[in-house]
Scaffold this motif. Structure first.
Motif, PDB file in Angstrom:
ATOM      1  N   LEU A  98       0.847  -1.197   0.000  1.00 17.61           N
ATOM      2  CA  LEU A  98       0.000   0.000   0.000  1.00 17.61           C
ATOM      3  C   LEU A  98       0.880   1.244   0.000  1.00 17.61           C
ATOM      4  N   ASP A  99       0.697   2.077  -1.008  1.00 15.08           N
ATOM      5  CA  ASP A  99       1.513   3.289  -1.128  1.00 15.08           C
ATOM      6  C   ASP A  99       0.908   4.458  -0.367  1.00 15.08           C
ATOM      7  N   ALA A 100      -0.389   4.356  -0.022  1.00 18.45           N
ATOM      8  CA  ALA A 100      -1.059   5.433   0.720  1.00 18.45           C
ATOM      9  C   ALA A 100      -2.347   4.886   1.328  1.00 18.45           C
ATOM     10  N   ILE A 101      -2.812   5.594   2.353  1.00 20.34           N
ATOM     11  CA  ILE A 101      -4.069   5.211   3.010  1.00 20.34           C
ATOM     12  C   ILE A 101      -5.049   6.381   2.960  1.00 20.34           C
ATOM     13  N   VAL A 102      -6.289   6.091   2.552  1.00 17.44           N
ATOM     14  CA  VAL A 102      -7.358   7.080   2.653  1.00 17.44           C
ATOM     15  C   VAL A 102      -8.174   6.722   3.903  1.00 17.44           C
ATOM     16  N   ALA A 103      -8.205   7.638   4.862  1.00 20.18           N
ATOM     17  CA  ALA A 103      -8.886   7.380   6.135  1.00 20.18           C
ATOM     18  C   ALA A 103     -10.150   8.225   6.223  1.00 20.18           C
ATOM     19  N   GLY A 108     -10.409  11.688  15.699  1.00 23.98           N
ATOM     20  CA  GLY A 108      -9.562  10.588  16.173  1.00 23.98           C
ATOM     21  C   GLY A 108      -8.933   9.851  14.995  1.00 23.98           C
ATOM     22  N   THR A 109      -9.706   9.688  13.944  1.00 24.24           N
ATOM     23  CA  THR A 109      -9.223   9.009  12.731  1.00 24.24           C
ATOM     24  C   THR A 109      -8.053   9.791  12.133  1.00 24.24           C
ATOM     25  N   PHE A 110      -8.184  11.110  12.108  1.00 27.62           N
ATOM     26  CA  PHE A 110      -7.128  11.942  11.510  1.00 27.62           C
ATOM     27  C   PHE A 110      -5.886  11.986  12.402  1.00 27.62           C
ATOM     28  N   ARG A 111      -6.079  11.880  13.721  1.00 33.08           N
ATOM     29  CA  ARG A 111      -4.900  11.815  14.602  1.00 33.08           C
ATOM     30  C   ARG A 111      -4.108  10.549  14.295  1.00 33.08           C
ATOM     31  N   GLY A 112      -4.849   9.453  14.076  1.00 35.66           N
ATOM     32  CA  GLY A 112      -4.203   8.197  13.705  1.00 35.66           C
ATOM     33  C   GLY A 112      -3.476   8.341  12.375  1.00 35.66           C
ATOM     34  N   ALA A 113      -4.126   9.005  11.427  1.00 30.03           N
ATOM     35  CA  ALA A 113      -3.539   9.173  10.092  1.00 30.03           C
ATOM     36  C   ALA A 113      -2.254  10.000  10.176  1.00 30.03           C
ATOM     37  N   LEU A 114      -2.279  11.027  11.014  1.00 27.17           N
ATOM     38  CA  LEU A 114      -1.083  11.869  11.156  1.00 27.17           C
ATOM     39  C   LEU A 114       0.088  11.036  11.691  1.00 27.17           C
ATOM     40  N   GLU A 115      -0.205  10.208  12.702  1.00 27.36           N
ATOM     41  CA  GLU A 115       0.851   9.352  13.271  1.00 27.36           C
ATOM     42  C   GLU A 115       1.422   8.424  12.200  1.00 27.36           C
ATOM     43  N   LEU A 116       0.532   7.870  11.384  1.00 22.79           N
ATOM     44  CA  LEU A 116       0.981   6.946  10.336  1.00 22.79           C
ATOM     45  C   LEU A 116       1.846   7.674   9.313  1.00 22.79           C
ATOM     46  N   SER A 117       1.441   8.898   8.990  1.00 27.63           N
ATOM     47  CA  SER A 117       2.211   9.667   7.995  1.00 27.63           C
ATOM     48  C   SER A 117       3.618   9.962   8.530  1.00 27.63           C
ATOM     49  N   ARG A 118       3.695  10.131   9.859  1.00 30.22           N
ATOM     50  CA  ARG A 118       5.020  10.391  10.454  1.00 30.22           C
ATOM     51  C   ARG A 118       5.931   9.166  10.375  1.00 30.22           C
ATOM     52  N   GLY A 120       6.006   7.434   7.685  1.00 31.23           N
ATOM     53  CA  GLY A 120       6.358   7.309   6.263  1.00 31.23           C
ATOM     54  C   GLY A 120       5.262   6.808   5.352  1.00 31.23           C
ATOM     55  N   VAL A 121       4.054   6.595   5.885  1.00 30.95           N
ATOM     56  CA  VAL A 121       2.958   6.155   5.007  1.00 30.95           C
ATOM     57  C   VAL A 121       2.123   7.384   4.628  1.00 30.95           C
ATOM     58  N   PRO A 122       2.074   7.743   3.349  1.00 30.56           N
ATOM     59  CA  PRO A 122       1.275   8.905   2.943  1.00 30.56           C
ATOM     60  C   PRO A 122      -0.213   8.674   3.218  1.00 30.56           C
ATOM     61  N   VAL A 123      -0.909   9.727   3.608  1.00 30.08           N
ATOM     62  CA  VAL A 123      -2.331   9.582   3.945  1.00 30.08           C
ATOM     63  C   VAL A 123      -3.157  10.708   3.317  1.00 30.08           C
ATOM     64  N   ALA A 124      -4.459  10.434   3.215  1.00 28.44           N
ATOM     65  CA  ALA A 124      -5.441  11.484   2.876  1.00 28.44           C
ATOM     66  C   ALA A 124      -6.655  11.224   3.753  1.00 28.44           C
ATOM     67  N   GLY A 125      -7.202  12.275   4.342  1.00 28.79           N
ATOM     68  CA  GLY A 125      -8.357  12.116   5.230  1.00 28.79           C
ATOM     69  C   GLY A 125      -9.626  12.629   4.581  1.00 28.79           C
ATOM     70  N   ILE A 126     -10.733  11.930   4.871  1.00 33.75           N
ATOM     71  CA  ILE A 126     -12.061  12.385   4.425  1.00 33.75           C
ATOM     72  C   ILE A 126     -12.927  12.534   5.670  1.00 33.75           C
ATOM     73  N   ALA A 281      -3.036  10.850  -6.491  1.00 29.47           N
ATOM     74  CA  ALA A 281      -2.542  10.549  -7.851  1.00 29.47           C
ATOM     75  C   ALA A 281      -1.618  11.651  -8.363  1.00 29.47           C
ATOM     76  N   GLU A 282      -1.877  12.873  -7.935  1.00 29.80           N
ATOM     77  CA  GLU A 282      -1.063  14.009  -8.399  1.00 29.80           C
ATOM     78  C   GLU A 282       0.085  14.317  -7.446  1.00 29.80           C
ATOM     79  N   GLY A 283       0.276  13.420  -6.476  1.00 26.83           N
ATOM     80  CA  GLY A 283       1.458  13.524  -5.606  1.00 26.83           C
ATOM     81  C   GLY A 283       1.275  14.399  -4.377  1.00 26.83           C
ATOM     82  N   ARG A 284       0.055  14.839  -4.100  1.00 28.22           N
ATOM     83  CA  ARG A 284      -0.172  15.622  -2.877  1.00 28.22           C
ATOM     84  C   ARG A 284      -0.678  14.679  -1.791  1.00 28.22           C
ATOM     85  N   THR A 285       0.013  14.657  -0.676  1.00 33.12           N
ATOM     86  CA  THR A 285      -0.317  13.693   0.384  1.00 33.12           C
ATOM     87  C   THR A 285      -0.398  14.392   1.740  1.00 33.12           C
ATOM     88  N   ASN A 286      -0.805  13.622   2.735  1.00 35.97           N
ATOM     89  CA  ASN A 286      -0.877  14.077   4.130  1.00 35.97           C
ATOM     90  C   ASN A 286      -1.770  15.307   4.266  1.00 35.97           C
TER      91      ASN A 286
END
Ligand code: F6P
Length: 330
Positions: A98-103, A108-118, A120-126, A281-286
């Protein structure tokens, strides 16, 4: 992890909200459009720890646009709050490629996503929560449907309160936020609305308003309480002691989180899902996909988590001006 994102994971986490499935569908289908593969991670962050997944193709997300809940299940993971848990999650990402996670979820979900991005896993939150309490976005998926569910229930309560000339105390969800309570209160013409953001004064906020309503000719009363203010049963007892009427108390509870998403939630979820994948897809993450002034914007996740959203207190003005007026006994 390589630069170009070829395979993404999508998960729903925290309290569910109507429209989460619409977002999952949009993420999976947009991924295909952008030439990526999409893996559904089940049970939120916990599923990333336990490698609980399902491959999502275009067909597997068919017929879920209108369904409430989340086909991916959701959870609040204590293990993910630990460093050990998060390392296991990173290992799962590596193993599944997995190259990235959409959360999809709330704060709370976004706090988890931020930790994961730290790590090295790129994330995007909805943003999806019936509380609508995410600072970076005007709107969170699920809010409108939840408001409508609560309104439908309260309209029914009003019928019987009117027949018996009673007072109803209704507890709606919202542990820390009063958006749902205030929107619903205005929409049902409540006598009083209590929210966690405003210090509660029984005399000023409830007793005086019931008294004014009675003097204006009202014979039944509707008090809407956000759960974060305190127990509606307790508030009902206080009203009984102070005013001498015996309220009937209803706790709407989790019914507010269910049901088929309405047009606003389906449409917003679909747009947010698409733009989350497009950003990756366009390379913008976190980042967190947000709505602002009717459009979609991207907010860096770290910044998003620092933003707060204040309840617009002028809505109280509206409530107070319109809620109680001279009536003819109805
Ligand atoms: O965050 C959404 C929400 O529905 C809150 O309004 C409520 O306080 C909480 O979730 C309840 O969560 P649980 O699923 O743990 O009962």
């Amino acid at each position: 992890m390589g630069d170009k994102i070829k395979r993404i994971g999508v998960l729903t986490s925290g309290g569910d909200a109507p429209g989460m499935n619409a977002a999952v569908r949009a993420v999976a289908r947009s991924a295909i459009t952008f030439g990526m593969e999409c893996i559904g991670i089940r049970r939120g962050w916990q599923g990333l720890i336990t490698t609980d997944f399902v491959t999502l193709d275009a067909a597997s997300v068919g017929h879920i646009l209108s369904r409430g809940g989340t086909i991916l299940y959701t959870a609040r993971s204590d293990e993910f709050r630990t460093e050990k848990g998060r390392k296991k999650a990173v290992a799962t990402c590596k193993m599944l490629g997995l190259d990235a996670i959409v959360a999809i979820g709330g704060d709370g979900t976004f706090r988890g996503a931020l930790e994961l991005s730290r790590l090295g896993v790129p994330v995007a939150g909805i943003p999806a929560t019936i509380d609508n309490d995410i600072g970076c976005t005007n709107y969170t998926i699920g809010f409108d449907t939840a408001c409508n569910t609560a309104i439908e229930c309260i309209d029914k309560l009003r019928d019987t309160m009117q027949s018996h000339e009673r007072c109803s105390v209704v507890e709606v969800m919202g542990r820390n936020a009063g958006f749902l309570a205030l929107y619903v209160g205005i929409s049902v013409g409540a006598t009083a609305v209590l929210v966690p953001e405003r210090e509660f004064n029984l005399q000023r906020d409830v007793v005086e308003r019931i008294r004014s309503a009675r003097l204006a000719g009202h014979t039944h009363f509707m008090v809407v309480v956000a759960e974060g203010v305190g127990s509606a049963v307790e508030i009902g007892k206080q009203i009984h002691e102070a005013v001498g009427i015996e309220p009937r108390v209803t706790v709407l509870g989790h019914i507010q989180r269910g049901g088929s998403p309405n047009a606003r939630d389906r449409e917003t979820a679909t747009r947010m899902g698409y733009f989350a994948v497009k950003a990756l897809a366009e390379g913008r993450t976190n980042l967190v996909i947000s709505t602002r002034d009717g459009g979609i914007v991207e907010t860096p996740i770290e910044e998003a988590l620092q933003m707060t959203k204040h309840l617009q207190m002028d809505r109280y003005e509206v409530l107070e001006a319109v809620g109680i007026s001279k009536t003819h006994g109805l």
